[in-house]
Write an enzyme that holds these catalytic residues in place. Structure first.
Site, PDB file in Angstrom:
ATOM      1  N   CYS A 126      23.489  39.186  49.955  1.00 25.66           N
ATOM      2  CA  CYS A 126      23.504  39.810  48.506  1.00 25.66           C
ATOM      3  C   CYS A 126      22.386  39.005  47.948  1.00 25.66           C
ATOM      4  O   CYS A 126      22.068  39.413  46.804  1.00 25.66           O
ATOM      5  CB  CYS A 126      24.901  39.528  47.880  1.00 25.66           C
ATOM      6  SG  CYS A 126      26.135  40.264  48.451  1.00 25.66           S
TER       7      CYS A 126
HETATM    8  N1  COA Z   1      45.738  48.115  45.861  1.00 24.26           N
HETATM    9  C1  COA Z   1      46.796  47.683  45.435  1.00 24.26           C
HETATM   10  N2  COA Z   1      47.107  46.250  45.708  1.00 24.26           N
HETATM   11  C2  COA Z   1      46.299  45.380  46.282  1.00 24.26           C
HETATM   12  C3  COA Z   1      45.032  46.141  46.869  1.00 24.26           C
HETATM   13  C4  COA Z   1      44.735  47.410  46.493  1.00 24.26           C
HETATM   14  N3  COA Z   1      43.613  47.969  47.043  1.00 24.26           N
HETATM   15  N4  COA Z   1      44.253  45.124  47.403  1.00 24.26           N
HETATM   16  C5  COA Z   1      44.896  43.916  47.316  1.00 24.26           C
HETATM   17  N5  COA Z   1      46.243  44.197  46.670  1.00 24.26           N
HETATM   18  C6  COA Z   1      47.324  43.256  46.170  1.00 24.26           C
HETATM   19  C7  COA Z   1      47.345  42.238  47.341  1.00 24.26           C
HETATM   20  O1  COA Z   1      48.200  42.833  48.467  1.00 24.26           O
HETATM   21  C8  COA Z   1      47.863  41.059  46.643  1.00 24.26           C
HETATM   22  O2  COA Z   1      49.501  41.179  46.517  1.00 24.26           O
HETATM   23  P1  COA Z   1      50.234  39.956  46.498  1.00 24.26           P
HETATM   24  O3  COA Z   1      49.803  39.252  45.318  1.00 24.26           O
HETATM   25  O4  COA Z   1      51.493  40.434  46.460  1.00 24.26           O
HETATM   26  O5  COA Z   1      49.969  39.139  47.923  1.00 24.26           O
HETATM   27  C9  COA Z   1      47.193  41.263  45.038  1.00 24.26           C
HETATM   28  O6  COA Z   1      46.867  42.450  45.144  1.00 24.26           O
HETATM   29  C10 COA Z   1      46.131  40.330  45.153  1.00 24.26           C
HETATM   30  O7  COA Z   1      45.224  40.388  46.189  1.00 24.26           O
HETATM   31  P2  COA Z   1      43.843  39.671  46.443  1.00 24.26           P
HETATM   32  O8  COA Z   1      43.207  40.161  47.606  1.00 24.26           O
HETATM   33  O9  COA Z   1      44.148  38.299  46.333  1.00 24.26           O
HETATM   34  O10 COA Z   1      43.076  40.313  45.132  1.00 24.26           O
HETATM   35  P3  COA Z   1      42.089  39.581  43.973  1.00 24.26           P
HETATM   36  O11 COA Z   1      42.716  39.505  42.762  1.00 24.26           O
HETATM   37  O12 COA Z   1      41.552  38.167  44.677  1.00 24.26           O
HETATM   38  O13 COA Z   1      40.836  40.580  44.366  1.00 24.26           O
HETATM   39  C11 COA Z   1      38.685  40.755  45.195  1.00 24.26           C
HETATM   40  C12 COA Z   1      40.307  40.679  45.386  1.00 24.26           C
HETATM   41  C13 COA Z   1      37.926  40.967  46.651  1.00 24.26           C
HETATM   42  C14 COA Z   1      38.213  41.923  44.327  1.00 24.26           C
HETATM   43  C15 COA Z   1      38.359  39.387  44.464  1.00 24.26           C
HETATM   44  O14 COA Z   1      39.081  38.419  45.492  1.00 24.26           O
HETATM   45  C16 COA Z   1      36.919  39.266  44.515  1.00 24.26           C
HETATM   46  O15 COA Z   1      36.009  39.888  44.013  1.00 24.26           O
HETATM   47  N6  COA Z   1      36.181  38.127  45.061  1.00 24.26           N
HETATM   48  C17 COA Z   1      34.808  37.877  45.116  1.00 24.26           C
HETATM   49  C18 COA Z   1      34.150  38.737  45.765  1.00 24.26           C
HETATM   50  C19 COA Z   1      32.891  38.532  46.147  1.00 24.26           C
HETATM   51  O16 COA Z   1      32.147  38.123  45.200  1.00 24.26           O
HETATM   52  N7  COA Z   1      32.385  38.773  47.280  1.00 24.26           N
HETATM   53  C20 COA Z   1      30.895  38.734  47.717  1.00 24.26           C
HETATM   54  C21 COA Z   1      30.845  39.871  48.274  1.00 24.26           C
HETATM   55  S1  COA Z   1      28.851  40.064  48.293  1.00 24.26           S
END
Ligand code: COA
Length: 373
Positions: free
Chosen positions: A156
């Site tokens: 990125c």
């Molecule tokens: N739809 C519904 N629920 C979902 C889901 C979806 N598509 N994906 C995950 N969930 C649920 C999970 O099961 C979890 O449930 P639980 O708490 O009952 O276990 C909950 O939502 C939280 O999941 P999690 O993966 O921990 O979500 P988050 O709030 O951390 O968000 C990201 C996920 C990926 C959006 C976030 O962590 C993020 O943006 N991180 C940084 C990413 C980044 O910058 N990456 C660099 C890439 S270049």
């Protein structure tokens, strides 16, 4: 020594849009299908059912509302769930080159220069469609640019690392005019069948023209300085290297050859790294928080950007001080901060400061401090 300046940018946006609702509909249809096929094993407790995704979660967790993609049909077909991109013969330009050309031509037009004046092409992207010949050299040929070209990959952060490389060469005099281009086909390395990340990415290409400030035909952004930093982490990883391709694999084996991340850890570890990086870059250059008119951040996650914007400015950003484009484009890897810069810089007056910053896998962070002239 010469002063490097950004004199033009361009954005290629694919024609196809996928809204969250369309995406979730396709994902849930896929989930139902798989769960139906595995009904007996699920019933027996041997297999976990694929859970449903939801539009509400996607918007809440990421701020993403839609994404542009090179192929919509394959991604939304529950039987396919990946883009169907036409295979090209070796004697026709690749798809990355095609996207890059559009962005480059827009950037050159804005700079008011002809392609044959360019003497450096850097193709900086998180995924390259082949190892060699460099995609950048194909772009150089199709564009009609001179000099030399090479590919680079810092995930990125590729765009800002590319800008640093080009700016340093302009500063030293080894090149006069450079174009840094970021064709990102994120849709082809995303696992659209994984609910936890299926909403994250989109496709796009951006291009940035850099040249000596003294050669600029109109208003420009002087590149005051750049800073790059890296720190190894496995929390964002893609194992799709040439060694992995030689081993026999089934579908499940392939998962680690696409985008993998531990999103929560990325959040926790990257936020302090990026905020500290930007603040020390500004301090070293004598630019105060109150001097910055705008920060154009990497576009991965709205909460992340809100946090960094607040740290960098020392207060809640006013509307327009830290513009996001991720609601429309999703995460477009290295191109995100350049889309934001390209779309939100026209109101800058002479003497105003801004900062472009990208961050991601590696970990890596790159910042570019600019001043309008
Ligand atoms: N739809 C519904 N629920 C979902 C889901 C979806 N598509 N994906 C995950 N969930 C649920 C999970 O099961 C979890 O449930 P639980 O708490 O009952 O276990 C909950 O939502 C939280 O999941 P999690 O993966 O921990 O979500 P988050 O709030 O951390 O968000 C990201 C996920 C990926 C959006 C976030 O962590 C993020 O943006 N991180 C940084 C990413 C980044 O910058 N990456 C660099 C890439 S270049």
């Amino acid at each position: 020594m010469f002063t490097p300046a950004i004199t033009g940018t361009g954005v290629f946006t694919p024609e196809n849009v996928i809204t969250n609702d369309e995406l979730v509909l396709a994902f849930n249809a896929y989930a139902d299908r798989v769960n139906e096929q595995n009904a007996a094993a699920i019933e027996a407790g041997d297999v976990e059912p694929v859970p449903h995704s939801s539009t509400e979660f996607i918007v809440k967790a990421s701020g993403i509302e839609q994404r542009f993609v090179m192929d919509k049909e394959g991604v939304l077909d529950p039987e396919v769930m990946h883009p169907k991109l036409r295979e090209r013969s070796d004697d026709e330009p690749g798809i990355m080159t095609e996207m890059a050309l559009d962005a480059c031509q827009k950037a050159l037009a804005q700079a008011g220069i002809a392609a044959d004046e360019i003497d450096l092409v850097i193709c900086a992207a998180s995924n390259l469609e082949r190892a060699y010949p460099a995609v950048a050299i194909e772009i150089q040929q199709e564009l009609g640019a001179g000099g030399f070209a090479f590919d680079m990959n810092v995930a990125c952060s590729s765009a800002t690392f590319g800008i640093q490389a080009a700016a340093d060469m302009i500063r030293s005099g080894s090149v006069k005019k450079a174009i840094v281009v970021n064709p990102e086909i994120c849709s082809a390395h995303l696992e659209w069948r994984d609910r936890d990340c299926h909403f994250i990415f989109g496709d796009v290409a951006t291009a940035t023209v850099l040249e000596r400030a003294e050669d600029a035909k109109g208003g420009y952004f002087e590149v005051l300085s750049t800073r790059c930093a890296t720190q190894f982490s496995n929390n964002i990883r893609n194992n799709n290297g040439f060694l992995r391709r030689t081993r026999p694999y089934g579908l499940e084996d392939r998962r680690d050859m696409q985008f993998m991340q531990n999103g929560r850890k990325v959040f926790k570890e990257v936020l302090p790294m990026v905020s500290a990086h930007i603040l020390s870059h500004m301090e070293e250059e004598g630019v105060a928080q109150s001097d910055l008119k705008r920060v154009w951040l990497h576009q991965a996650n709205k909460t992340m950007n809100d946090f960094i914007g607040k740290k960098v400015l020392g207060r809640e950003p006013e509307p327009g001080e830290q513009p996001n484009i991720l609601q429309d484009y999703a995460n477009t890897s290295s191109a995100g901060s350049i889309i934001a810069f390209s779309k939100y810089n026209e109101d800058f007056a002479a003497g105003e400061y801004g900062l472009i910053c990208s961050f991601g896998a590696g970990y890596s962070v790159g910042s570019v401090l600019v001043k309008r002239h």
